[in-house]
Design an enzyme around this catalytic site. Structure first.
Site, PDB file in Angstrom:
ATOM      1  N   PHE A   1      84.042 120.034   1.798  1.00  0.00           N
ATOM      2  CA  PHE A   1      82.991 121.031   1.960  1.00  0.00           C
ATOM      3  C   PHE A   1      83.312 121.911   3.176  1.00  0.00           C
ATOM      4  CE2 PHE A   1      78.843 122.710   3.105  1.00  0.00           C
ATOM      5  CZ  PHE A   1      78.390 123.131   1.864  1.00  0.00           C
TER       6      PHE A   1
ATOM      7  N   ASP B   1      82.346 111.596   5.679  1.00  0.00           N
ATOM      8  CA  ASP B   1      81.133 112.350   5.356  1.00  0.00           C
ATOM      9  C   ASP B   1      80.528 111.727   4.098  1.00  0.00           C
ATOM     10  OD1 ASP B   1      79.319 114.173   4.228  1.00  0.00           O
ATOM     11  OD2 ASP B   1      80.373 115.918   5.035  1.00  0.00           O
TER      12      ASP B   1
ATOM     13  N   TYR C   1      68.931 115.483   2.564  1.00  0.00           N
ATOM     14  CA  TYR C   1      68.206 116.287   1.563  1.00  0.00           C
ATOM     15  C   TYR C   1      68.755 116.165   0.152  1.00  0.00           C
ATOM     16  CZ  TYR C   1      71.936 119.367   3.298  1.00  0.00           C
ATOM     17  OH  TYR C   1      73.138 119.864   3.719  1.00  0.00           O
ATOM     18  N   LYS C   2      69.854 115.428  -0.054  1.00  0.00           N
ATOM     19  CA  LYS C   2      70.394 115.316  -1.413  1.00  0.00           C
ATOM     20  C   LYS C   2      69.818 114.060  -2.078  1.00  0.00           C
ATOM     21  CE  LYS C   2      74.775 117.502  -0.001  1.00  0.00           C
ATOM     22  NZ  LYS C   2      74.695 118.822  -0.602  1.00  0.00           N
TER      23      LYS C   2
ATOM     24  N   ARG D   1      78.090 122.476 -12.123  1.00  0.00           N
ATOM     25  CA  ARG D   1      77.883 121.145 -11.541  1.00  0.00           C
ATOM     26  C   ARG D   1      76.545 120.577 -11.982  1.00  0.00           C
ATOM     27  NH1 ARG D   1      78.109 120.169  -5.186  1.00  0.00           N
ATOM     28  NH2 ARG D   1      76.130 121.245  -5.437  1.00  0.00           N
TER      29      ARG D   1
HETATM   30  C1  PLP Z   1      80.105 117.208   1.981  1.00  0.00           C
HETATM   31  C2  PLP Z   1      79.090 118.067   2.679  1.00  0.00           C
HETATM   32  N1  PLP Z   1      79.060 118.096   4.034  1.00  0.00           N
HETATM   33  C3  PLP Z   1      78.152 118.860   4.683  1.00  0.00           C
HETATM   34  C4  PLP Z   1      77.236 119.629   3.991  1.00  0.00           C
HETATM   35  C5  PLP Z   1      76.222 120.493   4.667  1.00  0.00           C
HETATM   36  O1  PLP Z   1      76.072 120.283   6.020  1.00  0.00           O
HETATM   37  P1  PLP Z   1      74.701 120.679   6.731  1.00  0.00           P
HETATM   38  O2  PLP Z   1      73.731 119.559   6.439  1.00  0.00           O
HETATM   39  O3  PLP Z   1      75.046 120.789   8.145  1.00  0.00           O
HETATM   40  O4  PLP Z   1      74.227 121.966   6.160  1.00  0.00           O
HETATM   41  C6  PLP Z   1      77.237 119.611   2.585  1.00  0.00           C
HETATM   42  C7  PLP Z   1      76.249 120.434   1.843  1.00  0.00           C
HETATM   43  O5  PLP Z   1      76.202 120.510   0.659  1.00  0.00           O
HETATM   44  C8  PLP Z   1      78.191 118.817   1.923  1.00  0.00           C
HETATM   45  O6  PLP Z   1      78.231 118.800   0.582  1.00  0.00           O
END
Ligand code: PLP
Length: 433
Positions: A130, A199, A224-225, A392
């Site tokens: 990401f 991550d 939030y996911k 997706r």
């Molecule tokens: C793998 C990954 N890392 C980080 C983020 C987003 O980071 P943040 O919460 O700082 O917006 C996402 C958002 O979809 C993501 O898919």
């Protein structure tokens, strides 16, 4: 051939079916985008109303103690820790994933560089990670005299050498949904003398994660996911206790040394002294309203324990994604979709992506107009390994039914077979998709 009645029978037999009732799903919508923003837990509106009216409105500043506001980052952190295989008081909630990644990557860089003999210079990651992860890693690399090197997933092992400082990977790729082997890659990174930072944005709440037994070094993830914590929910950071212990011993800091990561924040001293353990990764005042919403999402996983917990959720998630793949390949054969997610269930996350050469954005808009919400991620034809446009679809086993999978495939078939996506109204791109 699987029928809609078969799917309804699967729903009747689903041991997790009751959990759907913990969520407020809008009528007429099939929601396959929980890998981007999870749905509203039914408990959240009342909880937020009470936090606002009673805790903020009535008790005011006393609520930091009386309502336990000050404990929220650690309290929710302990609940998330159970979902990702971490120990008590090892994981803290706050800030965004990006900010937490900056903190843990910087800490990892400090630890590697503190070893005087270290000539290690490389932070290694996947090119299709990401983007925020790559931008943050680049910033950390620049601040620590390191270099960010990007490679394809299949090339990772070939790059685990004596130049490697940090292997920074996302456990489940946001585009393909492919799962990397956390334990094996961490072991190989360690054997090469490097640290491994993970991550968990697309793993936490989606599949079992075993941070401690994988011997990972640091991890971050979002709320939030799959944790259903609401838009912009606070994220989390985890550090293996061996690292926080060393940071304690050597008085090492993460770079965002805010007052709530201080050993004694309420002494208001002018000098910084990091708190012990994971608390040193806290920074400023926690966003109490967002924390309260996140806790409602996370608490649903405690209810799920009675029905088999993460193991049962994983089983259902794979059943849903396998069914979706099977039905799309039957119903939509010859309609321009190519599976871009692993067939092998051992390396498939909780989403399914299909590559689409023509009009992918419009196809998704046409699906959304029909009440099927997924999302579109543009490809990059100019990348060293070209990546396709993707449709997706995320499957959250807490609330997605088998019949939703069936109905989603019927919508997809209609949009493609009838050419609905070619209508002009679906062509224009919105700023946020
Ligand atoms: C793998 C990954 N890392 C980080 C983020 C987003 O980071 P943040 O919460 O700082 O917006 C996402 C958002 O979809 C993501 O898919």
């Amino acid at each position: 051939m699987t029928t809609r009645q078969d799917c309804q029978a699967l729903d009747r037999a689903d041991p997790l079916a009751a959990l759907r009732d913990a969520f407020d799903l809008p009528d007429g919508v099939i929601y396959l985008d929980g890998n981007s923003l999870g749905v509203l837990p039914k408990a959240a509106p009342a909880r937020l109303a009470s936090v606002i009216r009673d805790e903020w409105g009535t008790d005011l500043i006393r609520s930091w103690n009386s309502a336990g506001w000050i404990d929220l980052p650690q309290r929710i952190g302990n609940k998330i820790a159970r979902l990702v295989g971490a120990g008590e008081n090892e994981l803290i909630v706050g800030d965004s994933t990006s900010v937490n990644l900056y903190k843990v990557l910087s800490a990892a860089a400090t630890l590697v560089r503190a070893d005087a003999s270290s000539s290690r210079r490389v932070i290694l990651s996947e090119r299709s990670n990401f983007p925020t992860d790559l931008y943050i890693a680049d910033s950390v690399a620049k601040a620590h005299g390191l270099e960010l090197r990007l490679i394809e997933a299949d090339e990772i092992e070939a790059h685990l050498d004596e130049r490697l400082a940090i292997l920074m990977l996302t456990h489940v790729n946001y585009r393909s949904g492919r799962v990397l082997d956390m334990a094996a890659l961490t072991r190989k990174a360690h054997a090469a003398g490097a640290l491994a930072v993970w991550d968990l944005c697309h793993s936490a709440g989606a599949l079992p994660v075993a941070l401690t037994s994988s011997d990972a070094d640091f991890a971050v993830g979002c709320g939030y996911k799959y944790l259903n914590g609401g838009p912009g929910a606070p994220a989390f950071a985890w550090a293996h206790p061996r690292h926080t212990a060393r940071m304690d011993r050597e008085q090492l800091r993460q770079p965002l040394s805010g007052w709530l990561g201080h050993a004694a924040p309420f002494q208001f001293t002018p000098d910084y002294r990091p708190a012990a353990g994971i608390r040193r990764f806290a920074c400023g005042t926690p966003p109490v309203l967002s924390m309260a919403a996140l806790e409602c999402g996370v608490d649903v996983f405690e209810q799920a324990e009675a029905f088999g917990g993460m193991a049962a959720l994983r089983e259902k998630s794979l059943a849903l994604t396998s069914l979706f793949i099977e039905l799309v390949e039957q119903r939509c054969a010859g309609l321009g979709l190519e599976l871009a997610t692993p067939r092998d269930t051992t390396v498939r996350g909780s989403q399914v992506s299909f590559a689409r050469a023509e009009g992918g954005y419009a196809v998704m808009q046409a699906l959304i107009a029909r009440g099927l919400i997924g999302d579109f991620r543009a490809g990059d034809a100019g990348a060293p390994v070209a990546s396709p446009d993707l449709l997706r679809f995320g499957f959250t086993p807490l609330y997605t039914r088998y019949v939703d999978v069936w109905d989603a495939v019927e919508h997809l078939h209609a949009v493609l077979a009838r050419g609905e996506w070619r209508e002009a109204r679906f062509a224009a791109r919105a700023a946020v998709t």
